[in-house]
Every structure is written in C-alpha cells, then in structure tokens.
Scaffold this motif. Structure first.
Motif, PDB file in Angstrom:
ATOM      1  N   TRP A 154      84.979  78.451  47.634  1.00  0.00           N
ATOM      2  CA  TRP A 154      84.772  80.063  48.035  1.00  0.00           C
ATOM      3  C   TRP A 154      83.024  79.863  47.382  1.00  0.00           C
ATOM      4  N   ILE A 155      82.522  79.674  46.297  1.00  0.00           N
ATOM      5  CA  ILE A 155      81.509  79.833  45.294  1.00  0.00           C
ATOM      6  C   ILE A 155      80.727  79.253  46.219  1.00  0.00           C
ATOM      7  N   GLY A 156      80.968  78.511  46.568  1.00  0.00           N
ATOM      8  CA  GLY A 156      79.639  77.049  47.338  1.00  0.00           C
ATOM      9  C   GLY A 156      79.808  77.506  48.689  1.00  0.00           C
ATOM     10  N   MET A 157      80.966  78.496  49.773  1.00  0.00           N
ATOM     11  CA  MET A 157      80.528  77.828  50.593  1.00  0.00           C
ATOM     12  C   MET A 157      79.086  79.830  50.493  1.00  0.00           C
ATOM     13  N   PHE A 158      80.597  80.956  50.103  1.00  0.00           N
ATOM     14  CA  PHE A 158      79.741  82.056  50.190  1.00  0.00           C
ATOM     15  C   PHE A 158      77.867  81.486  49.921  1.00  0.00           C
ATOM     16  N   LEU A 159      77.659  81.021  48.987  1.00  0.00           N
ATOM     17  CA  LEU A 159      76.327  80.300  48.653  1.00  0.00           C
ATOM     18  C   LEU A 159      75.840  80.312  48.936  1.00  0.00           C
ATOM     19  N   GLY A 160      76.216  78.939  49.882  1.00  0.00           N
ATOM     20  CA  GLY A 160      75.608  78.154  51.442  1.00  0.00           C
ATOM     21  C   GLY A 160      74.945  79.588  52.630  1.00  0.00           C
ATOM     22  N   LEU A 161      75.862  80.048  53.128  1.00  0.00           N
ATOM     23  CA  LEU A 161      75.966  80.985  53.668  1.00  0.00           C
ATOM     24  C   LEU A 161      74.473  82.616  53.817  1.00  0.00           C
ATOM     25  N   LEU A 162      74.677  82.525  52.212  1.00  0.00           N
ATOM     26  CA  LEU A 162      73.023  83.186  52.359  1.00  0.00           C
ATOM     27  C   LEU A 162      71.863  82.765  51.586  1.00  0.00           C
ATOM     28  N   THR A 163      72.142  81.351  51.997  1.00  0.00           N
ATOM     29  CA  THR A 163      70.931  81.217  51.471  1.00  0.00           C
ATOM     30  C   THR A 163      69.971  80.101  52.399  1.00  0.00           C
ATOM     31  N   ARG A 164      71.406  79.681  53.745  1.00  0.00           N
ATOM     32  CA  ARG A 164      71.079  79.758  54.982  1.00  0.00           C
ATOM     33  C   ARG A 164      70.013  78.251  55.190  1.00  0.00           C
ATOM     34  N   ALA A 238      93.580  82.699  35.314  1.00  0.00           N
ATOM     35  CA  ALA A 238      92.969  83.758  35.015  1.00  0.00           C
ATOM     36  C   ALA A 238      91.157  83.820  35.484  1.00  0.00           C
ATOM     37  N   TRP A 239      91.052  82.581  35.095  1.00  0.00           N
ATOM     38  CA  TRP A 239      89.289  81.873  36.071  1.00  0.00           C
ATOM     39  C   TRP A 239      89.282  81.926  37.410  1.00  0.00           C
ATOM     40  N   CYS A 240      90.435  81.357  38.194  1.00  0.00           N
ATOM     41  CA  CYS A 240      90.645  81.304  38.909  1.00  0.00           C
ATOM     42  C   CYS A 240      91.262  82.542  40.182  1.00  0.00           C
ATOM     43  N   ALA A 241      92.004  82.768  39.662  1.00  0.00           N
ATOM     44  CA  ALA A 241      92.131  84.475  39.831  1.00  0.00           C
ATOM     45  C   ALA A 241      90.938  85.253  40.714  1.00  0.00           C
ATOM     46  N   VAL A 242      89.500  85.045  38.979  1.00  0.00           N
ATOM     47  CA  VAL A 242      89.132  86.659  39.079  1.00  0.00           C
ATOM     48  C   VAL A 242      87.878  85.098  40.114  1.00  0.00           C
ATOM     49  N   LEU A 243      87.667  84.053  40.259  1.00  0.00           N
ATOM     50  CA  LEU A 243      86.768  83.856  41.702  1.00  0.00           C
ATOM     51  C   LEU A 243      87.338  83.701  42.449  1.00  0.00           C
ATOM     52  N   LEU A 244      88.272  83.849  42.576  1.00  0.00           N
ATOM     53  CA  LEU A 244      89.532  83.825  44.061  1.00  0.00           C
ATOM     54  C   LEU A 244      88.954  85.232  45.054  1.00  0.00           C
ATOM     55  N   ALA A 245      88.979  86.186  43.507  1.00  0.00           N
ATOM     56  CA  ALA A 245      89.414  87.773  44.348  1.00  0.00           C
ATOM     57  C   ALA A 245      87.781  88.589  44.568  1.00  0.00           C
ATOM     58  N   VAL A 246      86.576  87.322  43.252  1.00  0.00           N
ATOM     59  CA  VAL A 246      85.496  87.723  44.155  1.00  0.00           C
ATOM     60  C   VAL A 246      84.841  87.323  45.529  1.00  0.00           C
TER      61      VAL A 246
END
Length: 260
Positions: A154-164, A238-246
């Motif tokens: 999910w982190i990667g998808m957001f960054l990929g959609l952002l860079t385009r 906790a880390w996974c929950a934070v990363l997914l929530a963001v």
C-alpha cells in the motif's frame, strides 16, 4: 462491501494474469532472496562473530522481512506503470469501486509472496535454518510476514500513483534497498553506534524481523532494545496498523483523483 469484494476479485484475477505474462519479473523476485541468502550466509557470515550455521538461522527471518519490504518497490512500479500507460484512467471510467483496483493489486502481491516464501524456506532448511518454536508460532510468523508485505504494498501503490511515471518509480524504488540495511535484517543492532542503533530499532523491518526470529525460535529478543524490538510481536502489529491506517486511505484517494 459486496461490490468491493466482487470488483476486487476481478482486479485480483487481472493482476495475477499480469504477473503470469511477465515471467522475468517473477523469476527475479523468486531467485533474488535465495541468492542473497547464499551470498550473505556464506560470505558475510564468515566475517561476523556469529558462527556460520547460527548466522544463517539469524539471517533467514531477516531476509524474509527484507523481501516483504520490497513490496514498496513492486507496488510503486506497477501503479506508476498503470498510470503512465493510461490503464488507471481507463479503470476510472468503469463503474467499479474506487478501492477495487488497489485492493486487487495488494491481494495478488500477497498471494505471489506467499507462494515465493515456500522455496525460500526450503533453501533455508537446506543451509541449516530450523523452526525451533511451535507449529502455531510458525504459522503466526508467516501470517505476520504477509501482513507486513500487505502494508508495504500500500505504501508503494500510493507513491507510484503520486509519481505517475514508471521510470521515476523505478529509480525511487531502488532506493528502498537501503531500508533493510538500516535495520536488524542482516546483522544484530547490539554492535551499532548508539544513534544508528536507535534508528535501526525504530525501523519497522527490525521489529518484524525480531518477531519472526522469536516466533521461529531462532534468536532471543535483544536486551535494552527500543520498544518495537523489545516487544517485537506487539511492535510489528502496531507498525502494520499505523502503515495501513495511513496509506490505505491515501492510496484509495490518490487512485480516485480525477475521477468524475
């Protein structure tokens, strides 16, 4: 919810077919962790204080987590590729759930990762790694690993959609190779300078790697570590929950950007 499940399943199938039609990428992603295990285990292992077999037992969970963190790179590249080639714009015109495409991509990535974990663990067994904990703990370790991979995609998808742009995403994704180096994936943090050790122990990769070592029974939790490493399972969750929530809302919102 039913619409998301139906559309997400369709996008999952599309993503799996996409991976099947790109066998070169699958081969690289499957063989690279095995190559790193053999290289690090037999070359770097001889230069560390840990004996060879003991270091390889320490290394296998770390490499599993480092590979899971690679979901940032794959998610980024595939999303940027779809945007750059106009695929995302075509999907936006379809009457499907806004979250279906990223959900399908993330689910497909986790399935492929789960399949790729099997040969890696078999090689790990061949070089001396063993599951010293219970079967239930081992299942929990694999589930935690896949949850972390899911969050990283999910982190990667957001960054990929952002860079385009797939070229920019490829260059930025290459930088993610540094993340496991600043963690306990390859070496214990106990011998690091204080400032670097603090950074490494607050790296999510360190928490998940330590959790896998604890659940597999390969290495004890280090003493005097930062909270995520001192309580690795809780810290990893906790880390996974934070990363997914963001990043799940950010990725879904970014995917729907421009949708009419």
């Amino acid at each position: 919810m039913s619409t998301l499940a139906y559309d997400g399943t369709a996008m999952l199938g599309r993503q799996l077919r996409r991976m099947r039609n790109n066998p070169g990428l699958l081969i690289i992603t499957q063989t690279m962790p095995v190559s790193m295990l053999l290289f690090f285990g037999y070359v770097f292992g001889s230069a560390l204080a840990l004996p060879g077999a003991e270091y390889r037992s320490f290394l296998v969970p770390g490499l599993l987590v480092a590979t899971a963190a690679g979901g940032v790179m794959t998610g980024m590249f595939q999303s940027a590729q779809d945007v750059h080639r106009g695929v995302t714009d075509r999907f936006r015109t379809l009457p499907v759930s806004r979250a279906a495409v990223p959900v399908g991509q993330a689910a497909a990535d986790v399935l492929v990762t789960a399949a790729g974990t099997v040969p890696f663990l078999l090689v790990g067994l061949a070089v001396g790694w063993r599951v010293e904990g219970s079967a239930l703990e081992a299942v929990g370790a694999v589930a935690l690993l896949l949850l972390f991979r899911f969050a990283c995609v999910w982190i990667g998808m957001f960054l990929g959609l952002l860079t385009r742009n797939e070229e920019a995403a490829g260059q930025l994704g290459g930088a993610t190779f540094l993340l496991p180096l600043l963690s306990s994936a390859y070496i214990p943090t106990a011998g690091m300078p204080d400032g670097l050790r603090t950074v490494a122990e607050w790296n999510p990769i360190s928490a998940v790697a330590t959790a896998l070592r604890e659940l597999f029974g390969n290495a004890p939790v280090p003493e005097g570590a930062a909270w995520p490493v001192a309580h690795p399972v809780a810290g990893s969750l906790a880390w996974c929950a934070v990363l997914l929530a963001v990043f799940v809302p950010l990725a879904v919102r970014q995917y729907g950007h421009g949708r009419r």
